[in-house]
Enzyme design. Sequence first.
Site, PDB file in Angstrom:
ATOM      1  N   ARG A  65       0.832  -1.216   0.000  1.00 39.88           N
ATOM      2  CA  ARG A  65       0.000   0.000   0.000  1.00 39.88           C
ATOM      3  C   ARG A  65       0.857   1.253   0.000  1.00 39.88           C
ATOM      4  O   ARG A  65       0.412   2.318  -0.445  1.00 39.88           O
ATOM      5  CB  ARG A  65      -0.985  -0.030   1.177  1.00 39.88           C
ATOM      6  CG  ARG A  65      -2.094  -1.070   0.986  1.00 39.88           C
ATOM      7  CD  ARG A  65      -3.024  -1.131   2.183  1.00 39.88           C
ATOM      8  NE  ARG A  65      -2.343  -1.473   3.405  1.00 39.88           N
ATOM      9  CZ  ARG A  65      -2.030  -2.715   3.797  1.00 39.88           C
ATOM     10  NH1 ARG A  65      -2.368  -3.738   3.046  1.00 39.88           N
ATOM     11  NH2 ARG A  65      -1.388  -2.932   4.920  1.00 39.88           N
ATOM     12  N   GLU A 102       7.715  -9.683  16.308  1.00 42.00           N
ATOM     13  CA  GLU A 102       7.393 -10.132  17.659  1.00 42.00           C
ATOM     14  C   GLU A 102       7.546 -11.662  17.732  1.00 42.00           C
ATOM     15  O   GLU A 102       8.123 -12.201  18.674  1.00 42.00           O
ATOM     16  CB  GLU A 102       5.972  -9.698  18.010  1.00 42.00           C
ATOM     17  CG  GLU A 102       5.684  -9.780  19.481  1.00 42.00           C
ATOM     18  CD  GLU A 102       4.317  -9.237  19.824  1.00 42.00           C
ATOM     19  OE1 GLU A 102       3.685  -8.621  18.944  1.00 42.00           O
ATOM     20  OE2 GLU A 102       3.898  -9.440  20.971  1.00 42.00           O
TER      21      GLU A 102
END
Length: 177
Positions: A65, A102
């Site tokens: 995007r 993460e």
Amino acid sequence: MHQTEVAAGIRARIRDVADFPKAGIIFKDITPVLADATLLQGVITAMAEPFAGVGIETVAAIESRGFIFGAGVALALGAGLALIRKPGKLPHTTTRVDYQLEYGSDALEAHTDALAAGRRVLIVDDVLATGGTAAATVDLLQRLGGDVVGAMFLLELSFLGARQRLSQLPVRALVAY
Ligand code: AMP
């Protein structure tokens, strides 16, 4: 459009989609912003404005995007465009950076010849979340010899603390959540 109108338009149009692409994520869907012709033009102008007149030569846009906003900002600033992509997408010789998520790791690539040495570069993406992607992009651009001048986002999720990770860099977003 005035800055405040642009920000209000973004807030009105961004659609929160729960549990996409996986459980627990609230995905910020930007497609209603893209569909609004007046707002889209206002958004591109507003994203270019903070970095106008500082000699940006290349906009580095992050897949996928970021390509949409990056192309518009590059046109508005009279800059070229460099593509920061997921591994295996770019056809020519690439430089790669691996970075930690993460859980697990990811990687980004750019064409090794995407920047001439010392090029003044602005990073553009749609959403600043944890800042991991943007930090890896800074690393990649510096390896290519770029002079990273700043980073511009449509919106930021400020509660995730990305700005601490990017503390050395001027970072702007049109809307913060
Ligand atoms: P991060 O590395 O955590 O800052 O994530 C940034 C990248 O993930 C950007 O390229 C965003 O397009 C995408 N992203 C992360 N979180 C969201 C979200 N909640 N909604 C939409 N896109 C997101």
